[in-house]
Design a protein around this motif. Structure first.
Motif, mmCIF file in Angstrom:
data_model
loop_
_atom_site.group_PDB
_atom_site.id
_atom_site.type_symbol
_atom_site.label_atom_id
_atom_site.label_comp_id
_atom_site.label_asym_id
_atom_site.label_seq_id
_atom_site.Cartn_x
_atom_site.Cartn_y
_atom_site.Cartn_z
ATOM 1 N N ASN A 151 0.699 -1.002 0.048
ATOM 2 C CA ASN A 151 -0.499 -0.392 0.001
ATOM 3 C C ASN A 151 1.227 1.081 -0.067
ATOM 4 O O ASN A 151 1.576 1.249 1.020
ATOM 5 C CB ASN A 151 -0.660 0.085 0.618
ATOM 6 N N TYR A 156 -15.454 2.366 2.698
ATOM 7 C CA TYR A 156 -14.846 1.177 1.844
ATOM 8 C C TYR A 156 -14.768 0.046 2.005
ATOM 9 O O TYR A 156 -15.265 -1.153 2.209
ATOM 10 C CB TYR A 156 -13.077 1.736 1.975
ATOM 11 N N ALA A 197 -12.797 -3.232 0.059
ATOM 12 C CA ALA A 197 -11.433 -3.651 -0.184
ATOM 13 C C ALA A 197 -10.903 -4.861 -0.141
ATOM 14 O O ALA A 197 -12.228 -5.713 0.497
ATOM 15 C CB ALA A 197 -10.212 -3.320 1.045
ATOM 16 N N ASP A 217 -7.615 -7.318 -0.375
ATOM 17 C CA ASP A 217 -7.049 -7.156 0.799
ATOM 18 C C ASP A 217 -5.978 -8.440 0.271
ATOM 19 O O ASP A 217 -6.792 -9.519 0.608
ATOM 20 C CB ASP A 217 -6.767 -7.182 2.237
ATOM 21 N N ASP A 262 -3.109 -4.168 -1.600
ATOM 22 C CA ASP A 262 -4.760 -3.624 -1.278
ATOM 23 C C ASP A 262 -5.200 -2.890 -2.180
ATOM 24 O O ASP A 262 -4.356 -2.701 -3.406
ATOM 25 C CB ASP A 262 -5.036 -3.407 0.022
ATOM 26 N N LEU A 301 -8.252 -1.113 -2.837
ATOM 27 C CA LEU A 301 -9.735 -0.052 -2.050
ATOM 28 C C LEU A 301 -10.739 1.320 -2.756
ATOM 29 O O LEU A 301 -10.060 1.792 -3.620
ATOM 30 C CB LEU A 301 -8.974 0.434 -0.828
ATOM 31 N N GLN A 302 -11.474 0.959 -2.231
ATOM 32 C CA GLN A 302 -12.891 1.633 -3.329
ATOM 33 C C GLN A 302 -13.999 2.752 -2.961
ATOM 34 O O GLN A 302 -13.934 1.646 -1.418
ATOM 35 C CB GLN A 302 -13.076 1.200 -4.342
#
Length: 123
Positions: free
Chosen positions: A35, A84, A86, A88, A102, A104-105
């Motif tokens: 990340n 969020y 995610a 992962d 990850d 992420l949105q």
């Protein structure tokens, strides 16, 4: 314990229960972080987790495993004021989480999507 069970237990303890001791228990001391906002190791997580708001919540959705790689589709509610979704991705070696990526949105409510479909959970 399978890798899938290990990762589920680890992320639930760290994010769901805010158990910082789980970072030492489940994460390798040379934990590699992909990340771009976090450095390698677990020190940054040990600083961030206690600052999360009281109503922060983490939910595990679908978990899939392919040998030493485990992917978790989860929801972070009230992470810095937003929700969020995610994925992962963890690499596991010798019973420890050794590497993390990850995707992420920010979560969009179903009524605000083009399809009306929810982003979480996967049904």
């Amino acid at each position: 314990m399978t890798n899938k069970e290990l990762v589920t237990k680890a992320v639930t303890a760290v994010f769901g229960q805010r158990d910082l001791s789980a970072l030492d228990l489940y994460f390798d001391s040379n934990y590699i972080q992909h990340n771009p906002a976090l450095p390698n190791g677990t020190a940054a997580l040990k600083q961030v987790i206690p600052t999360l708001p009281e109503d922060f919540k983490y939910e595990v959705g679908t978990v899939t495993e392919n040998e030493d790689v485990v992917m978790v589709h989860g929801r972070f509610s009230n992470w810095h004021g937003k929700n969020y979704i995610a994925v992962d991705i963890f690499k596991v070696k010798d019973g420890k989480l050794v590497e993390h990526w990850d995707v992420l949105q920010e979560e969009v409510k179903p009524e605000n999507t083009a399809t009306g479909n929810a982003m979480f959970p996967i049904s």
